[in-house]
Scaffold this active site. Structure first.
Site, short mmCIF file in Angstrom:
data_model
loop_
_atom_site.label_atom_id
_atom_site.label_comp_id
_atom_site.label_asym_id
_atom_site.label_seq_id
_atom_site.Cartn_x
_atom_site.Cartn_y
_atom_site.Cartn_z
N TYR A 1 113.50 -16.14 30.80
CA TYR A 1 113.23 -17.52 30.36
C TYR A 1 114.51 -18.26 29.96
O TYR A 1 114.47 -19.46 29.70
CB TYR A 1 112.25 -17.57 29.18
CG TYR A 1 110.90 -16.90 29.40
CD1 TYR A 1 110.48 -16.51 30.67
CD2 TYR A 1 110.05 -16.64 28.33
CE1 TYR A 1 109.26 -15.88 30.86
CE2 TYR A 1 108.82 -16.02 28.52
CZ TYR A 1 108.44 -15.64 29.78
OH TYR A 1 107.22 -15.02 29.95
N HIS B 1 109.19 -6.41 32.15
CA HIS B 1 108.48 -7.64 32.53
C HIS B 1 107.54 -7.42 33.71
O HIS B 1 106.40 -7.91 33.72
CB HIS B 1 109.50 -8.74 32.86
CG HIS B 1 109.01 -10.13 32.66
ND1 HIS B 1 109.82 -11.17 32.26
CD2 HIS B 1 107.79 -10.68 32.83
CE1 HIS B 1 109.11 -12.28 32.19
NE2 HIS B 1 107.87 -12.01 32.53
N1 LIG Z 1 104.54 -11.40 31.21
C1 LIG Z 1 104.49 -12.34 32.12
O1 LIG Z 1 104.69 -12.11 33.32
C2 LIG Z 1 104.13 -13.74 31.71
C3 LIG Z 1 103.74 -14.68 32.67
C4 LIG Z 1 103.40 -15.96 32.23
C5 LIG Z 1 103.44 -16.27 30.88
N2 LIG Z 1 103.88 -15.35 29.96
C6 LIG Z 1 103.96 -15.65 28.51
O2 LIG Z 1 102.72 -16.18 28.08
C7 LIG Z 1 102.91 -17.47 27.51
C8 LIG Z 1 101.69 -18.34 27.75
O3 LIG Z 1 101.42 -18.48 29.14
P1 LIG Z 1 101.69 -19.85 29.94
O4 LIG Z 1 102.72 -20.64 29.23
O5 LIG Z 1 101.99 -19.45 31.33
O6 LIG Z 1 100.27 -20.56 29.95
P2 LIG Z 1 99.28 -21.15 28.82
O7 LIG Z 1 99.73 -20.79 27.46
O8 LIG Z 1 97.90 -20.74 29.25
O9 LIG Z 1 99.39 -22.72 29.06
C9 LIG Z 1 100.50 -23.49 28.68
C10 LIG Z 1 100.26 -24.93 29.17
O10 LIG Z 1 99.08 -25.45 28.56
C11 LIG Z 1 99.40 -26.60 27.78
N3 LIG Z 1 98.65 -26.50 26.52
C12 LIG Z 1 98.98 -25.75 25.44
N4 LIG Z 1 98.05 -25.88 24.48
C13 LIG Z 1 97.12 -26.71 24.96
C14 LIG Z 1 95.93 -27.25 24.43
N5 LIG Z 1 95.51 -26.91 23.21
N6 LIG Z 1 95.20 -28.10 25.20
C15 LIG Z 1 95.59 -28.43 26.44
N7 LIG Z 1 96.74 -27.97 27.00
C16 LIG Z 1 97.49 -27.12 26.27
C17 LIG Z 1 100.88 -26.57 27.56
O11 LIG Z 1 101.34 -27.91 27.45
P3 LIG Z 1 102.58 -28.37 26.49
O12 LIG Z 1 103.64 -27.32 26.62
O13 LIG Z 1 102.94 -29.68 27.04
O14 LIG Z 1 102.06 -28.45 25.08
C18 LIG Z 1 101.38 -25.89 28.82
O15 LIG Z 1 101.46 -26.82 29.88
C19 LIG Z 1 104.20 -17.95 28.20
O16 LIG Z 1 104.80 -19.05 27.54
C20 LIG Z 1 105.01 -16.69 28.16
O17 LIG Z 1 105.56 -16.49 26.87
C21 LIG Z 1 104.20 -14.08 30.37
#
Ligand SMILES: NC(=O)c1ccc[n+]([C@@H]2O[C@H](COP(=O)([O-])OP(=O)(O)OC[C@H]3O[C@@H](n4cnc5c(N)ncnc54)[C@H](OP(=O)(O)O)[C@@H]3O)[C@@H](O)[C@H]2O)c1
Length: 266
Positions: A40, A98
């Protein structure tokens, strides 16, 4: 400190100001768990945000992940130390593999992780995106107990088999994309439960995850309203009828997917 069952995701927060501001607000709001990764490019920004927030570092659980290019023995050892330095800590609370792809090798990668625990560079070992068979194999190779397995998980990808394994082996199943990047808002069953509780679909998805044994959710939010809204999901209690409705969702959706992903190469 054990892993709190709500964490703060930081994927795509590679702008320093945005990341520092978001981490500061997250700490002020009450989050005690931050999820980052070498990939990241923001480990130093996460550390800066924690510093700015004034939180005692003993009161926050910080997890990071080894890049898929850094899984050979020497690279695991070297880059884990670099991550610790960027994160401003002597000991990383949790270090994940990862993805079990590219330079991943169960013997080399996992023995290096075991040694990092012995040396005090990391406190616990995690894995991410492993298939069930790869997970069982890794558990056998590790001397240290597996602490957490991080995978995509939400009502449209409930990960029943990996959840059963998490309960059986007693590790945390850490749910990424826990609100399916906003797509949970389009699911009628989730909308209905949200309406019933005067909550939002994101809160329903997070409460559904956090209500499961050994499950931790790590929503990412840059917007201050989302940061607060997601934290407030801790106060939402779903009843059996709500859970049944959500468990009955038939739509399936996997957001993070590509040809080399483990589940496409069984
Ligand atoms: N291990 C892996 O391979 C892997 C892969 C993907 C993700 N991850 C980790 O998991 C975390 C979360 O996953 P993600 O970021 O992919 O997806 P997520 O948390 O499901 O979704 C994030 C998105 O949803 C929006 N959002 C957040 N809260 C909201 C709400 N209450 N209502 C409506 N929209 C909302 C955010 O917008 P804003 O940012 O504009 O607020 C952002 O665009 C990542 O940040 C990362 O740390 C790990």
């Amino acid at each position: 400190m054990e892993i709190p069952n709500l964490g703060f995701g930081t994927y795509q927060m590679d702008d320093r100001n945005e990341c520092v501001r978001a981490i500061e607000l997250a700490m002020e709001t009450g989050y005690e768990h931050v999820d980052t990764a070498q990939m990241y490019d923001n480990e130093a920004f996460v550390a800066a945000g924690l510093d700015e927030s004034g939180i005692d570092r003993d009161e926050v659980f910080v997890a990071t992940k080894l890049d898929t290019d850094n899984l050979a023995y020497d690279d695991v050892k070297r880059t884990a130390k670099e991550s610790a330095e960027k994160l401003g800590t002597d000991t990383i609370d949790l270090l994940y593999v990862h993805w079990p792809i590219n330079t991943y090798d169960p013997v080399e990668t996992l023995s290096a992780l075991d040694e990092l625990v012995e040396e005090g560079v990391i406190e616990r070992v995690g894995l991410s995106n492993f298939r069930p068979d790869q997970l069982e194999d890794a558990i056998e190779h590790l001397d240290e107990p597996l602490y957490a397995h991080q995978v995509e998980m939400h009502p449209m990808l409930p990960q029943e088999e990996l959840h059963e394994l998490a309960v059986e082996h007693d590790h945390q199943l850490v749910a990424y994309c826990p609100i399916a990047r906003g797509q949970v808002a389009d699911v009628p069953e989730i909308q209905a439960v949200a309406e019933k509780h005067d909550a939002t679909p994101a809160q329903v998805s997070l409460a559904w995850l956090m209500g499961k044994e050994n499950v931790t959710a790590i929503p990412k939010a840059a917007s201050p309203d989302h940061i607060r809204e997601n934290f407030a999901a801790r106060d939402l209690e779903l009843d059996d009828a709500d859970r049944e409705k959500i468990d009955g969702i038939e739509t399936r959706e996997r957001i993070v997917d590509f040809d080399e992903a483990p589940w496409n190469n069984a």
